[in-house]
Design an enzyme around this catalytic site. Structure first.
Site, PDB file in Angstrom:
ATOM      1  N   CYS A 180       0.858  -1.188   0.000  1.00 34.41           N
ATOM      2  CA  CYS A 180       0.000   0.000   0.000  1.00 34.41           C
ATOM      3  C   CYS A 180       0.891   1.234   0.000  1.00 34.41           C
ATOM      4  CB  CYS A 180      -0.907   0.012   1.231  1.00 34.41           C
ATOM      5  SG  CYS A 180      -2.396   1.003   0.933  1.00 34.41           S
ATOM      6  N   CYS A 206      -0.132   4.137   1.749  1.00 30.14           N
ATOM      7  CA  CYS A 206      -0.486   5.057   2.840  1.00 30.14           C
ATOM      8  C   CYS A 206       0.598   5.258   3.900  1.00 30.14           C
ATOM      9  CB  CYS A 206      -1.811   4.660   3.485  1.00 30.14           C
ATOM     10  SG  CYS A 206      -1.820   3.003   4.183  1.00 30.14           S
ATOM     11  N   LYS A 224     -12.028  -5.221   2.261  1.00 32.16           N
ATOM     12  CA  LYS A 224     -11.477  -4.366   3.306  1.00 32.16           C
ATOM     13  C   LYS A 224     -12.440  -3.206   3.502  1.00 32.16           C
ATOM     14  CE  LYS A 224      -7.501  -1.631   4.639  1.00 32.16           C
ATOM     15  NZ  LYS A 224      -6.155  -1.201   4.285  1.00 32.16           N
ATOM     16  N   ARG A 276      -3.309   2.901  12.750  1.00 37.20           N
ATOM     17  CA  ARG A 276      -2.972   4.184  12.098  1.00 37.20           C
ATOM     18  C   ARG A 276      -2.062   5.019  12.983  1.00 37.20           C
ATOM     19  NH1 ARG A 276      -8.755   5.529   9.096  1.00 37.20           N
ATOM     20  NH2 ARG A 276      -8.661   3.673   7.775  1.00 37.20           N
ATOM     21  N   GLU A 285     -16.195  -8.142  -4.803  1.00 37.93           N
ATOM     22  CA  GLU A 285     -14.757  -7.830  -4.711  1.00 37.93           C
ATOM     23  C   GLU A 285     -13.931  -9.115  -4.727  1.00 37.93           C
ATOM     24  OE1 GLU A 285     -12.990  -5.192  -4.888  1.00 37.93           O
ATOM     25  OE2 GLU A 285     -14.156  -3.446  -4.244  1.00 37.93           O
ATOM     26  N   LYS A 315     -11.581  -8.128   6.151  1.00 46.97           N
ATOM     27  CA  LYS A 315     -10.947  -7.285   7.170  1.00 46.97           C
ATOM     28  C   LYS A 315     -11.845  -6.104   7.499  1.00 46.97           C
ATOM     29  CE  LYS A 315      -7.140  -4.120   7.583  1.00 46.97           C
ATOM     30  NZ  LYS A 315      -6.045  -3.477   6.942  1.00 46.97           N
ATOM     31  N   TYR A 325      -2.524  -9.998  16.105  1.00 47.43           N
ATOM     32  CA  TYR A 325      -1.499  -9.504  17.027  1.00 47.43           C
ATOM     33  C   TYR A 325      -1.344 -10.438  18.226  1.00 47.43           C
ATOM     34  CZ  TYR A 325      -2.033  -5.359  14.151  1.00 47.43           C
ATOM     35  OH  TYR A 325      -2.086  -4.509  13.083  1.00 47.43           O
TER      36      TYR A 325
HETATM   37  C1  PBG Z   1      -2.944  -0.007   5.123  1.00 46.07           C
HETATM   38  C2  PBG Z   1      -3.423  -0.943   6.172  1.00 46.07           C
HETATM   39  C3  PBG Z   1      -4.254  -0.667   7.280  1.00 46.07           C
HETATM   40  C4  PBG Z   1      -4.315  -1.846   8.007  1.00 46.07           C
HETATM   41  C5  PBG Z   1      -3.592  -2.801   7.316  1.00 46.07           C
HETATM   42  N1  PBG Z   1      -3.055  -2.224   6.170  1.00 46.07           N
HETATM   43  C6  PBG Z   1      -4.882   0.579   7.756  1.00 46.07           C
HETATM   44  C7  PBG Z   1      -5.862   1.310   6.951  1.00 46.07           C
HETATM   45  O1  PBG Z   1      -6.320   0.889   5.885  1.00 46.07           O
HETATM   46  O2  PBG Z   1      -6.181   2.405   7.409  1.00 46.07           O
HETATM   47  C8  PBG Z   1      -5.046  -2.040   9.300  1.00 46.07           C
HETATM   48  C9  PBG Z   1      -4.445  -3.052  10.229  1.00 46.07           C
HETATM   49  C10 PBG Z   1      -4.946  -3.001  11.620  1.00 46.07           C
HETATM   50  O3  PBG Z   1      -5.774  -2.156  12.008  1.00 46.07           O
HETATM   51  O4  PBG Z   1      -4.512  -3.860  12.395  1.00 46.07           O
HETATM   52  N2  PBG Z   1      -3.755   0.128   4.007  1.00 46.07           N
HETATM   53 ZN    ZN Z   2      -3.275   1.955   2.689  1.00 43.72          ZN
END
Ligand code: PBG
Ligand code: ZN
Length: 323
Positions: free
Chosen positions: A121, A123, A196, A206, A234, A249, A314
């Protein structure tokens, strides 16, 4: 069909051994993937607020941790990177010398048998914190695909066994599969974060990864929580584009989606037991309101019972001691 008093379901609940005999769902450590956060520096181990027991680690410390995980019987990890710098286009995500790429090379050497899955990703690497390229406040789809595919390819080159695109752009699985196959990485698996959702349960993550979007939210690309059929579409599209596995997720608030996907698709189903799901039980346990071990085992069992083959959690490390 006989009924009471002939039929008494309590008979099999009488002792531990009898209950174990008729147990329908079991947790197995080899079904679990443990998330790891790689950060710059040397000797760094920075505990994460909101994710008790989880830390950001520099690559040297991460490698020690990986060896420890293998000793405990954990055979797969999901790698996230926290880069030194971020920019508009998330260059750190597809830099051959990026944090995840360097971590992969070291982990390959120090923990050879460990299954290395990477989150693909932008981000974590963009200054605006969105999962794709932003122009005039819009997250652009097709322009982002090229960068996401490059990210996946650089992970494959650095030694990833599987790449897991989590950006939710349309067409990303095809773009990733195409670039990997064109470059001789047809053996690298693609685990699609297919369903997702735009969820509130990513909060602690985050914070940990510094990926809260600087403006707006992720609702224009992540799934709308009330939608189930759209999640199945999806999954179907991703499998059609070459995904080897699909992911749902978060997990616990979306058990119905896991069950529906299980019913519909023979492919492996991953479920991500996300940061907020973990944090709420940790917080309640810290207040003495529930027993963490029991609550965690019950939660993870529910995710498996719903139909998940693989659970990203986790708790995987604690689970190694509990099982
Ligand atoms: C990035 C990503 C996220 C998570 C996994 N990959 C965060 C988001 O989309 O904001 C979340 C993982 C977690 O909360 O444990 N795209
Ligand atoms: Zn992302």
């Amino acid at each position: 069909m006989s009924t009471f008093p002939v039929t008494r379901l309590r008979r099999f609940r009488r002792t531990n051994a009898l209950r174990a005999l008729v147990r329908e769902t079991r947790l197995d450590l080899t079904d679990f993937v443990y998330p790891l956060f790689a950060c710059p520096g040397v000797g760094v181990e920075e505990p994460l607020e909101g994710l008790p027991g989880i830390a950001r680690r520099s690559i040297d410390v991460l490698c020690d941790e990986a060896e420890e995980l293998q000793r405990l019987g954990i055979e797969a990890v999901l790698l996230f990177g926290i880069p030194e710098e971020k920019d508009e286009v998330g260059s750190g995500a597809y830099d051959d010398d990026g944090i995840v790429q360097r971590a992969l090379r070291s982990l390959r050497e120090r923990a050879p048998g460990l299954v290395l899955v990477t989150d693909v990703c932008l981000c974590e690497y963009t200054s605006h914190g969105h999962c794709g390229v932003v122009q005039e406040g819009e997250v652009l789809n097709d322009v982002s695909l090229e960068l996401l595919a490059r990210t996946a390819l650089s992970h494959a080159e650095a030694g990833a066994d599987a790449v897991a695109p989590s950006d939710m752009m349309d067409g990303r699985i095809g773009a990733v599969r195409g670039l990997l196959d064109g470059d001789g990485f047809e053996h690298v698996s693609v685990v699609a974060y297919s369903a997702k959702y735009a969820s509130s349960f990513y909060g602690p993550f985050r914070e940990a990864a510094g990926t809260a979007p600087a403006f707006g939210d992720r609702k224009t690309y992540q799934l709308d929580p009330p939608n189930l059929r759209e999640a199945l579409r999806e999954c179907e599209l991703d499998l059609g584009e070459g995904a080897d596995a699909v992911m749902i997720k978060p997990a616990l608030p979306y058990l119905d989606v896991i069950a529906a996907a299980r019913e519909r698709f023979p492919a492996p189903i991953f479920a991500f037991n996300v940061s907020g799901e973990y944090a709420m039980i940790k917080a309640a346990a810290a207040s003495g309101w529930l027993d963490e071990r029991q609550a965690a085992l019950e939660t993870l069992t529910a995710i498996k019972r719903a139909g998940a083959d693989v659970i990203i959690s986790y708790w995987a490390k604690e689970l190694a001691r509990w099982l």
